[in-house]
Design an enzyme around this catalytic site. Structure first.
Site, short mmCIF file in Angstrom:
data_model
loop_
_atom_site.label_atom_id
_atom_site.label_comp_id
_atom_site.label_asym_id
_atom_site.label_seq_id
_atom_site.Cartn_x
_atom_site.Cartn_y
_atom_site.Cartn_z
N TYR A 284 -1.45 -0.63 10.48
CA TYR A 284 -1.59 -1.06 9.08
C TYR A 284 -0.39 -0.59 8.27
O TYR A 284 0.20 -1.34 7.49
CB TYR A 284 -2.88 -0.47 8.49
CG TYR A 284 -3.15 -0.89 7.07
CD1 TYR A 284 -3.62 -2.17 6.77
CD2 TYR A 284 -2.94 -0.01 6.01
CE1 TYR A 284 -3.87 -2.56 5.46
CE2 TYR A 284 -3.19 -0.38 4.70
CZ TYR A 284 -3.65 -1.66 4.44
OH TYR A 284 -3.88 -2.05 3.12
N SER B 144 0.85 -1.19 0.00
CA SER B 144 0.00 0.00 0.00
C SER B 144 0.88 1.24 0.00
O SER B 144 1.99 1.22 0.54
CB SER B 144 -0.86 0.00 1.26
OG SER B 144 -1.47 1.25 1.46
N ARG C 237 -12.67 1.03 -3.52
CA ARG C 237 -13.95 0.82 -2.84
C ARG C 237 -14.13 -0.65 -2.46
O ARG C 237 -14.54 -1.47 -3.29
CB ARG C 237 -15.12 1.28 -3.73
CG ARG C 237 -15.16 2.78 -3.94
CD ARG C 237 -16.41 3.23 -4.68
NE ARG C 237 -16.43 2.81 -6.07
CZ ARG C 237 -15.79 3.43 -7.05
NH1 ARG C 237 -15.03 4.48 -6.81
NH2 ARG C 237 -15.88 2.98 -8.30
N THR C 238 -13.79 -0.98 -1.23
CA THR C 238 -13.94 -2.34 -0.72
C THR C 238 -14.50 -2.23 0.70
O THR C 238 -14.61 -1.15 1.26
CB THR C 238 -12.58 -3.06 -0.64
OG1 THR C 238 -11.73 -2.31 0.26
CG2 THR C 238 -11.90 -3.18 -1.98
N LYS D 215 2.47 -2.87 6.31
CA LYS D 215 2.74 -2.76 4.87
C LYS D 215 4.19 -2.33 4.58
O LYS D 215 4.73 -2.66 3.52
CB LYS D 215 1.73 -1.81 4.21
CG LYS D 215 0.31 -2.39 4.19
CD LYS D 215 0.20 -3.74 3.47
CE LYS D 215 -1.23 -4.13 3.20
NZ LYS D 215 -1.35 -5.41 2.47
#
Length: 276
Positions: A193, A139, A231-232, A197
């Site tokens: 997060y 990411s 968009r998840t 990553k």
């Protein structure tokens, strides 16, 4: 079956993973495996693709469970004699307003995103056949999180000689530091997060280096990438890209032509190599 090419996408019953499987079903000249922790959800996703006239196969995979990873490894070895494309997409993220204690978020997030991904690589990288492709979905948050690290940590994470053991030590230290509430004092950013990553991006750089040292003649290309803000369930409905758009860079890397000699060991977004 060993002459049939095979691709595996981890965590692919929904979101970006599902979109990657969909694209590979259309473009990859072999068998494509959609994997999920929950067999029911996985089979349902495969059925959805069948309705679109696409043929994906299902195999159970929970990247938090070493036995599950090894079962997939043994299956691939036995049925295909190896693996041609591996996309490490499985990952988790806590919502911004989640009230779970930060130390718990850190432990849970790193367990899946870094340690789980690493375990998949440890078991499956030796199976990757010559001219194979490995894509670790990271990411852009890894870049911003890197910028939020102390100068000393940045140097370590950017080092061209950092080893996998040293990286594991650093990721473990982050989790321990959050438990003692000293992570900021120790130079870490306030994002579990993001740190997970960073781990994925740096792990990719190390793995690419190892492939160069040990399997140079096999022409395997391994990269990390950012799919973008998609968009998840994880990123929410405000994100700018559709899952199919998010799948573009991972799929581009998974399908690099066999005569390509790069990118390798890089971090990409929008099909472009980014400075780490």
């Amino acid at each position: 079956m060993s002459n049939v090419p095979v691709a595996v996408v981890t965590g692919s019953n929904k979101g970006i993973g599902f979109a990657i499987v969909r694209a590979l079903c259309k473009q990859f000249p072999g068998d494509v495996y959609l994997t999920a922790r929950d067999p029911g959800r996985g089979q349902k996703a495969v059925a959805k693709l069948q309705e679109e006239g696409l043929c994906a196969l299902f195999h159970q995979l929970d990247i938090d469970d070493l036995q599950s990873i090894r079962a997939l490894r043994d299956f691939l070895k036995e049925k295909y004699g190896g693996l041609n494309v591996l996309v490490n997409n499985a990952g988790i993220a806590f919502k911004v307003h989640d009230t779970t204690p930060f130390a718990v978020q850190a432990e849970v997030t790193l367990k899946t995103n870094f340690f789980g991904t690493r375990n998949v690589c440890t078991e499956l990288l030796p199976l990757v056949k010559p001219y194979g492709k490995v894509v670790n979905v990271s990411s852009m948050v890894s870049s911003s999180a890197l910028g939020g690290c102390s100068r000393e940590l940045q140097q370590k994470f950017r080092s061209d000689t950092i080893t996998e053991d040293e990286l594991v030590e650093l990721m473990t230290k982050f989790v321990e530091d959050t438990k003692k509430s000293v992570h900021e004092k120790e130079g870490w950013p306030n994002t579990a997060y993001g740190v997970s990553k960073i781990g994925v991006t740096v792990l990719s750089r190390i793995q690419a280096r190892m492939l160069n040292e040990k399997r140079k003649g096999d022409h395997i290309l391994l990269n990390a990438c950012c799919p973008g803000w998609v968009r998840t369930d994880m990123a929410g409905p405000q994100a700018t890209k559709s899952p199919d758009e998010g799948a573009e860079t991972p799929v581009y890397l998974a399908l690099l032509p066999s005569d390509a000699d790069g990118p390798h060991g890089q971090f990409l977004s929008n099909k472009t190599v980014r400075t780490w």
